[in-house]
Scaffold this motif. Structure first.
Motif, short mmCIF file in Angstrom:
data_model
loop_
_atom_site.label_atom_id
_atom_site.label_comp_id
_atom_site.label_asym_id
_atom_site.label_seq_id
_atom_site.Cartn_x
_atom_site.Cartn_y
_atom_site.Cartn_z
N PHE A 113 0.83 -1.21 0.00
CA PHE A 113 0.00 0.00 0.00
C PHE A 113 0.86 1.26 0.00
N MET A 114 1.86 1.32 0.88
CA MET A 114 2.68 2.53 0.98
C MET A 114 3.52 2.76 -0.26
N ARG A 115 3.89 1.69 -0.95
CA ARG A 115 4.68 1.85 -2.16
C ARG A 115 3.90 2.57 -3.26
N ASN A 116 2.56 2.46 -3.22
CA ASN A 116 1.72 3.08 -4.25
C ASN A 116 1.22 4.46 -3.88
N LEU A 117 1.65 4.99 -2.74
CA LEU A 117 1.27 6.35 -2.40
C LEU A 117 1.93 7.33 -3.36
N PRO A 118 1.27 8.43 -3.73
CA PRO A 118 1.83 9.37 -4.72
C PRO A 118 3.15 9.98 -4.26
N ASP A 119 4.14 9.96 -5.15
CA ASP A 119 5.44 10.55 -4.82
C ASP A 119 5.34 12.06 -4.65
N GLU A 120 4.36 12.69 -5.34
CA GLU A 120 4.23 14.14 -5.26
C GLU A 120 3.95 14.61 -3.83
N VAL A 121 3.21 13.80 -3.07
CA VAL A 121 2.90 14.17 -1.69
C VAL A 121 4.17 14.21 -0.85
N ASP B 264 7.26 14.61 -2.04
CA ASP B 264 8.11 15.70 -2.53
C ASP B 264 7.66 17.03 -1.94
N ALA B 265 6.35 17.25 -1.89
CA ALA B 265 5.83 18.51 -1.35
C ALA B 265 6.16 18.63 0.14
N ALA B 266 6.10 17.54 0.86
CA ALA B 266 6.42 17.56 2.29
C ALA B 266 7.89 17.86 2.51
N ARG B 267 8.75 17.28 1.69
CA ARG B 267 10.19 17.55 1.83
C ARG B 267 10.51 19.01 1.51
N ILE B 268 9.83 19.58 0.51
CA ILE B 268 10.04 20.99 0.16
C ILE B 268 9.65 21.90 1.33
N ASP B 269 8.61 21.48 2.04
CA ASP B 269 8.17 22.26 3.21
C ASP B 269 9.05 22.04 4.43
N GLY B 270 10.05 21.18 4.30
CA GLY B 270 11.00 20.97 5.40
C GLY B 270 10.68 19.82 6.32
N ALA B 271 9.74 18.98 5.97
CA ALA B 271 9.37 17.85 6.83
C ALA B 271 10.41 16.74 6.69
N GLY B 272 10.80 16.17 7.83
CA GLY B 272 11.73 15.06 7.83
C GLY B 272 11.01 13.73 7.68
N ALA B 273 11.79 12.65 7.74
CA ALA B 273 11.22 11.32 7.54
C ALA B 273 10.18 10.99 8.61
N GLY B 274 10.48 11.34 9.87
CA GLY B 274 9.55 11.06 10.95
C GLY B 274 8.26 11.85 10.83
N ARG B 275 8.37 13.12 10.48
CA ARG B 275 7.17 13.97 10.34
C ARG B 275 6.32 13.48 9.16
N ILE B 276 6.95 13.09 8.08
CA ILE B 276 6.21 12.57 6.92
C ILE B 276 5.46 11.30 7.30
N PHE B 277 6.12 10.45 8.07
CA PHE B 277 5.49 9.19 8.46
C PHE B 277 4.27 9.44 9.33
N VAL B 278 4.39 10.33 10.31
CA VAL B 278 3.30 10.57 11.25
C VAL B 278 2.18 11.39 10.62
N SER B 279 2.52 12.41 9.85
CA SER B 279 1.52 13.36 9.36
C SER B 279 0.92 12.97 8.01
N ILE B 280 1.63 12.14 7.24
CA ILE B 280 1.16 11.83 5.89
C ILE B 280 0.89 10.35 5.71
N VAL B 281 1.90 9.54 5.99
CA VAL B 281 1.79 8.11 5.68
C VAL B 281 0.72 7.43 6.53
N LEU B 282 0.75 7.66 7.84
CA LEU B 282 -0.22 7.00 8.71
C LEU B 282 -1.67 7.40 8.40
N PRO B 283 -1.97 8.71 8.22
CA PRO B 283 -3.36 9.05 7.85
C PRO B 283 -3.79 8.45 6.52
N LEU B 284 -2.91 8.42 5.52
CA LEU B 284 -3.28 7.84 4.24
C LEU B 284 -3.41 6.32 4.31
#
Length: 261
Positions: free
Chosen positions: A146-154, A156-176
């Motif tokens: 499931f996580m492998r098919n999540l959009p890469d654009e999401v 990329d946008a999080a990294r541009i905003d300065g989010a690290g790996a942990g923040r991306i996991f908690v704020s983006i990956v888990l909700p999706l």
């Protein structure tokens, strides 16, 4: 669907009727007769002398801890394997999954010896660790897909905003991943709560038994009292049924994730 549903529900209806009959009524009229009156004798005996309250509490503790730890560790592992260039990540994933393909019968003695060597034999901790260890491979495999098919654009946008790996996991990956986590949570609850083989492998004291092992004792102690056995079986089935009906919508949506691709 009506006759199919009735055929599917007929064993449950039969057990309900048996649990609501008195022992004298079953002995005099047979187990297949319809109840002439309602009696809670079987439930009183099951909870009083059968030790179901304690066993139910043990099962709830092991199930809650097992589900939370399994999904937490599996989601972290799946996120790392699906989003980072880890060497031999597919080999790692297949190795984790391969553990679930081994017949549990050949692992009974090793698991018992390992828990004894660790000093946790005959504890609820041992049962929880075993449940987590044998479930994490399958859960990681499902979440990885499931996580492998999540959009890469999401990402990329999080990294541009300065989010690290942990923040991306908690704020983006888990909700999706909520639909998949809900579906796996229902499956994990059912598997752990209904497990018997590992409970009989790592536990010896009756005070530590989950409800499935206690039902086995109940059948031995009250084998001729079918109303007691039926009452215990219904009590054991209620928690998983409640979990399924509460998360039914999320469970179905989690199973259908990706079916339209």
């Amino acid at each position: 669907m009506v006759p199919i549903s009735l055929l599917w529900l007929s064993p449950i209806i039969f057990v309900v009727f048996v649990s609501l009959r008195s022992f004298d009524d079953i002995m005099s009229r047979g187990i297949g007769a319809l109840p002439t009156s309602v009696s809670f004798e079987g439930y009183v005996t099951a909870f009083g002398g059968g030790g179901l309250w304690r066993a139910l509490g043990n099962s709830l503790i092991v199930t809650a801890a097992g589900v939370v730890l399994s999904l937490a560790l599996s989601s972290i592992a799946a996120y790392a394997l699906s989003r980072f260039a880890i060497p031999f990540r597919k080999v790692i994933l297949l190795t984790m999954l391969a553990g679930n393909l081994l017949p549990p019968q050949i692992l009974l003695v090793p698991i018992s010896a390992i828990t004894g060597a660790l000093g946790i034999y005959d504890t609820l901790l041992a049962l929880t660790v075993v449940q987590v260890g044998f479930g994490i491979g399958f859960y990681t495999f499902v979440l990885y897909g499931f996580m492998r098919n999540l959009p890469d654009e999401v990402f990329d946008a999080a990294r541009i905003d300065g989010a690290g790996a942990g923040r991306i996991f908690v704020s983006i990956v888990l909700p999706l991943s909520r639909p998949s986590l809900a579906a796996l949570g229902v499956l994990a609850t059912t598997w752990i709560f209904n497990d018997l083989i590992w409970a009989m492998t790592v536990l010896r004291s009756e005070a530590k038994f989950p409800i499935t092992a206690q039902l086995l004792n109940l059948m031995g102690g009250f084998g001729s009292q079918w109303n007691v056995v039926a009452a215990g079986a219904l009590v054991a089935a209620v928690p998983t049924a409640i979990v399924f009906f509460i998360f039914q919508k999320q469970f179905v949506s989690g199973l259908l994730v990706g079916s339209d691709k």
